[in-house]
Design an enzyme around this catalytic site. Structure first.
Site, mmCIF file in Angstrom:
data_model
loop_
_atom_site.group_PDB
_atom_site.id
_atom_site.type_symbol
_atom_site.label_atom_id
_atom_site.label_comp_id
_atom_site.label_asym_id
_atom_site.label_seq_id
_atom_site.Cartn_x
_atom_site.Cartn_y
_atom_site.Cartn_z
ATOM 1 N N GLU A 52 48.341 -4.320 -52.932
ATOM 2 C CA GLU A 52 49.788 -4.280 -53.191
ATOM 3 C C GLU A 52 50.588 -4.871 -52.031
ATOM 4 O OE1 GLU A 52 51.128 -0.411 -54.461
ATOM 5 O OE2 GLU A 52 49.955 -0.504 -56.307
ATOM 6 N N GLU A 108 45.206 -0.540 -61.725
ATOM 7 C CA GLU A 108 45.600 0.871 -61.581
ATOM 8 C C GLU A 108 46.494 1.282 -62.737
ATOM 9 O OE1 GLU A 108 47.307 2.091 -57.844
ATOM 10 O OE2 GLU A 108 45.788 1.064 -56.664
#
Ligand SMILES: *[C@@H]1O[C@H](CO)[C@@H](O)[C@H](O)[C@H]1NC(C)=O
Ligand SMILES: *[C@@H]1O[C@H](CO)[C@@H](O)[C@H](O)[C@H]1NC(C)=O
Ligand SMILES: *[C@@H]1O[C@H](CO)[C@@H](O)[C@H](O)[C@H]1NC(C)=O
Ligand SMILES: *[C@@H]1O[C@H](CO)[C@@H](O)[C@H](O)[C@H]1NC(C)=O
Ligand SMILES: *[C@@H]1O[C@H](CO)[C@@H](O)[C@H](O)[C@H]1NC(C)=O
Ligand SMILES: *[C@@H]1O[C@H](CO)[C@@H](O)[C@H](O)[C@H]1NC(C)=O
Ligand SMILES: *[C@@H]1O[C@H](CO)[C@@H](O)[C@H](O)[C@H]1NC(C)=O
Ligand SMILES: *[C@@H]1O[C@H](CO)[C@@H](O)[C@H](O)[C@H]1NC(C)=O
Ligand SMILES: *[C@@H]1O[C@H](CO)[C@@H](O)[C@H](O)[C@H]1NC(C)=O
Ligand SMILES: *[C@@H]1O[C@H](CO)[C@@H](O)[C@H](O)[C@H]1NC(C)=O
Ligand SMILES: *[C@@H]1O[C@H](CO)[C@@H](O)[C@H](O)[C@H]1NC(C)=O
Length: 741
Positions: A188, A259
């Site tokens: 991320e 995710e």
């Protein structure tokens, strides 16, 4: 005819060749590539369901049954981060044993026939101390984390290479015959990239080419990185990737969801986040239908426990307990079963999904159809009703289908509803606890009051308030700030005022506990302010500053600060003593921690007195307990304690904080998991460090079970595989399916 003979001979040869390869144990590597539709393993496109299970958040004894339950749930891949700070606690000193046995974990996954997605990071965030970075990285001269910075890149490359080489040496990449089909670099990064200006993009380029250069033979991903450089695949994280994902950044990359949050991590002072089975199923199906999604990883599939001091700031020890497998390794129904049915329905139609042509069209104002159809006739359709409140009756290929509100129906062969995301056919279960040991009498306990250091006891002296992390080096959650002070003249109604960037603090004046204060996850500073008794001569002021976990995210994490930032004593309106620049004495950690009095062999280091004092701050308590037979998970119910840490047989089961209530008025966490492998049948040592003050007599050891399991395991069989009784099929038959004969 002759052609048919040749084909048969060739098939026979192939069968024999494979049998020989199999029997000789020869390893046949599977090439892993991808195209715009999916990952391609051994020249076959794949729809893959994946589940995150983090090896250090459970125990090696739990791994086989967790993996087994994931497999039964229709999961094909186990996804895990690699936890750098566990593996390299000191530069160049590695640890891959016990709960840190990454290779053992991957071997177990392979033994059960599943694949692995290895998220090396090595920055992982993960609600894990320092985002997985070992704290020593903080002290590397000139380092700036996660940017185009030579010292950082040196250590990142070194650790990434170490892990890749370890995997290669064990033959664990699919290209070598192992189970790893995918790896992740960074994590991320786009969230913080802008803070590094032009060094952000150049770091992304570097990280991608460094990873690709390690030649693992399997693809790399970068999650939440829309510009992931070729051939690295950009992937989505979130709860609604069917709606939020901007798509792969190249037409020949597949849509992967690394995710899919099954819940959300929980912090002290807040309640659980509950995401329904229906909502998870809806968004998984939508991702497949709308985005051509072919890989969905549930984060977490099993969350587990943040043992010891591994959780990041304010994070509770119970991690993603709401996942399809709960903290204790028990199936959470109907979530586990409903998703299993989704997986079965989708898998059954892999062929049209992966090979078919796709069409999408409107079937109502808020309804869409997605159709995947092969020339050979294979067909599957996803009928989406986005109306949040109303059923929709839609016409599809001459049949009428009723879609419940906010749901997706999957039509097998495009004419038969085989699954609806909002129609749950699996019964829910309830988790219960049963008390198995009480610590309810004074003769079961001994206690030791930790020592409050005075300025004159300290050896680390500074003329200023020191930053906490740089001072403790994360050896302890605690840092004592002490000073001595004599007021110029009599001080009227003195008030101590402390400002802190840490998480909690206790103030002691001449050994008297004055009070405590704490912050919360969302607000990074707090104030402690109490009236204090002061003597006209010299006073000893000792302030215990506490961190409930290191930070785990953000740009420039290496320069984050914690600890006390301002200390004053106000005597009256105009008379203020400012101790911000003053002679301070420091002690890292508590005496009991230094002497490790939570370990059997160190108990004699201090004088324990029998009994328990109620609500006495900064006290160690110890007791001994037995456990019940069987295999049901165990937990400590600490509902009558305040805040601290708990050890069982010398192993920390984590930081507890019962006194910090959620807005609902209940503690965020009462039960603290004690893995069976930490305990013996009898004589187990329990040590509690209580910071605030509590009542140890109210502590209990409980067994944890779900009602569906209890029914099915009325006859305990402790001698055989203790996991087997948990793995009976949980999907109950529907009432209509019952057959009487
Ligand atoms: C490695 O980690 C394990 C698991 O926490 C621990 O028991 C062991 O003592 C460590 N080994 C070394 C050499 O530090
Ligand atoms: C999904 O795949 C179909 C068929 O290959 C293609 O036409 C379509 O553009 C893809 N959709 C997305 C969102 O990638
Ligand atoms: C699987 O697909 C086959 C062929 O289309 C179909 O006959 C069968 O009912 C499907 N089973 C499930 C569980 O969807
Ligand atoms: C069909 O999919 C295309 C590409 O994703 C999109 O632009 C279009 O709006 C969709 N049409 C309908 C009716 O959903
Ligand atoms: C939707 O339809 C089902 C029957 O198919 C019915 O039981 C239910 O009450 C309806 N719900 C709404 C919101 O109309
Ligand atoms: C739907 O019905 C019409 C008329 O009954 C028929 O012509 C058409 O082929 C049918 N379509 C499908 C997809 O079955
Ligand atoms: C950390 O502490 C050392 C002394 O131990 C000091 O030299 C250094 O400046 C400190 N670094 C930070 C960032 O505070
Ligand atoms: C302060 O601490 C010193 C050193 O421990 C001790 O001698 C002295 O008596 C203490 N003063 C008070 C008021 O407790
Ligand atoms: C206490 O006395 C010192 C030295 O005389 C002086 O600098 C300081 O301002 C005084 N502080 C207060 C609060 O009166
Ligand atoms: C105390 O002193 C520090 C620096 O020495 C200063 O930043 C702070 O504002 C002072 N506090 C007050 C209340 O004056
Ligand atoms: C924990 O213990 C308290 C006090 O005995 C009890 O009221 C509570 O129900 C227990 N909670 C659980 C989850 O076992």
């Amino acid at each position: 005819m002759e052609r048919e003979m040749r084909r048969r001979r060739w098939l026979l040869w192939l069968t024999m060749a494979m049998a020989v390869a199999g029997s000789s144990g020869a390893v046949r590597g599977a090439e892993v590539t991808y195209d715009g539709r999916s990952l391609i393993i051994d020249r076959q496109r794949k729809i893959l369901f994946s589940g995150s299970i983090h090896y250090p958040r459970s125990t090696p004894q739990m791994w086989p049954s967790l993996i087994k339950k994931a497999k039964e749930g229709g999961v094909d891949v186990i996804q895990t981060y690699v936890f750098w700070n566990l593996h390299e606690p000191w530069p160049g000193q590695y640890n891959f044993s016990g709960r840190y046995d990454l290779v053992g974990f991957i071997n177990e996954i392979q033994a059960q026939g599943l694949y692995v997605c290895l998220r090396i990071g090595p920055f992982i965030e993960a609600e894990w101390a320092y985002g997985g970075f070992p704290f020593w990285l903080h002290d590397v001269p000139g380092i700036v984390f996660r940017t185009d910075n030579e010292p950082f890149k040196f250590y990142m490359q070194k650790f990434t290479t170490k892990i890749v080489n370890l995997m290669k040496s064990e033959g664990l990449y699919a290209s070598q015959g192992g189970p790893i089909i995918l790896s992740q670099i960074e994590n991320e990064y786009q969230n913080i990239e802008a803070a590094f200006q032009e060094q952000g993009p150049s770091y992304v380029q570097w990280a991608a080419s460094m990873a690709v250069g390690l030649n693992t033979g399997v693809p790399w991903v970068m999650c939440k990185q829309t510009d992931a450089p070729d051939p690295v695949i950009n992937t989505c994280n979130g709860m609604r990737c069917g709606e939020t994902f901007t798509g792969p950044n190249s037409p020949n990359k597949p849509a992967l969801w690394t995710e899919d949050w099954t819940s959300f991590y929980e912090v002290y002072g807040k309640g659980p986040y509950i995401r329904s089975a229906e909502d998870i199923a809806f968004h998984a199906a939508l991702f497949i239908a709308k985005m051509n999604g072919s890989y969905i990883n549930y984060y977490m599939y099993h969350g587990g426990t943040n043992f010891g001091r591994t959780g990041s700031g304010y994070v509770i020890t119970s991690y993603y307990d709401q996942a399809p497998i709960d903290e204790y390794g028990l199936k959470r129904q109907p979530k586990w079963g409903h998703l299993r049915e989704l997986h079965a329905a989708v898998k059954n139609y892999s062929a049209p999904l992966l090979q078919g042509a796709k069409a999408n069209f409107s079937i109502g104002p808020l309804q869409q159809a997605y159709v995947f159809e092969e020339e050979t006739g294979g067909c599957v359709s996803f009928l989406v009703n986005n109306d949040p409140t109303n059923n929709a009756t839609v016409q599809f290929r001459n049949i009428s289908v009723e879609l419940p509100p906010k749901s997706i129906s999957i039509l097998g062969d495009c004419n038969n509803v085989i699954f609806n995301t909002a129609t749950v056919n699996v019964e829910g279960n309830t988790r219960t606890t049963t008390v198995s040991w009480k610590f309810d009498s004074d003769d079961k306990w001994e206690e030791f009051e930790d020592v409050i250091p005075h300025f004159s006891d300290t050896t680390l002296i500074s003329g200023t308030l020191l930053e906490q992390m740089n001072t403790t080096k994360d050896i302890s959650d605690y840092l004592w700030y002490t000073f001595r002070f004599q007021p110029n003249s009599s001080c009227n109604t003195p008030v101590l005022h402390v400002e802190s960037h840490a998480h909690a603090a206790h103030a002691f004046v001449n050994d008297l506990h004055i009070g405590a204060a704490h912050g919360n996850h969302d607000v990074k500073v707090f104030t402690l302010e109490y009236p204090i008794p002061l003597q006209d001569d010299m006073n000893n002021i000792s302030i215990l500053s506490n961190m409930v976990g290191l930070p785990d995210s953000g740009a420039f994490m290496e320069s984050k600060v914690a600890g006390l930032t301002q200390v004053e004593i106000q005597c009256d309106q105009n008379e203020v003593y400012n101790f911000t620049e003053y002679l301070w004495g420091y002690q890292v950690g508590l005496l009991g921690e230094k002497l490790q009095i939570y370990e059997e062999q160190n108990l004699e280091q201090v004088d324990w007195s029998s009994g328990t004092s109620l609500n006495q701050p900064l006290t160690w308590y110890k007791s001994v307990f037995d456990i019940p037979e069987g295999s049901e998970p165990l937990a400590l119910n600490l509902s009558t304690m305040g805040k601290g840490e708990a050890w069982v047989n010398g192993q920390s089961i984590g930081r507890y904080w019962v006194s910090f209530l959620a807005p609902s008025g209940s503690p965020s966490q009462i039960l603290y998991h004690v893995p069976r492998s930490f305990v013996e049948p009898s004589g187990n040592l329990l040590v509690l460090l209580e910071e605030d003050g509590g009542d140890p007599l109210g502590v209990t050891l409980v067994t944890v079970s779900t009602d569906d399991i209890k029914e099915k395991s009325s006859t305990p069989s402790p001698s055989i595989d203790t996991n087997s009784k948990y793995s009976l099929p949980d999907t109950r038959m529907r009432r209509g399916d019952l057959k009487f004969s």
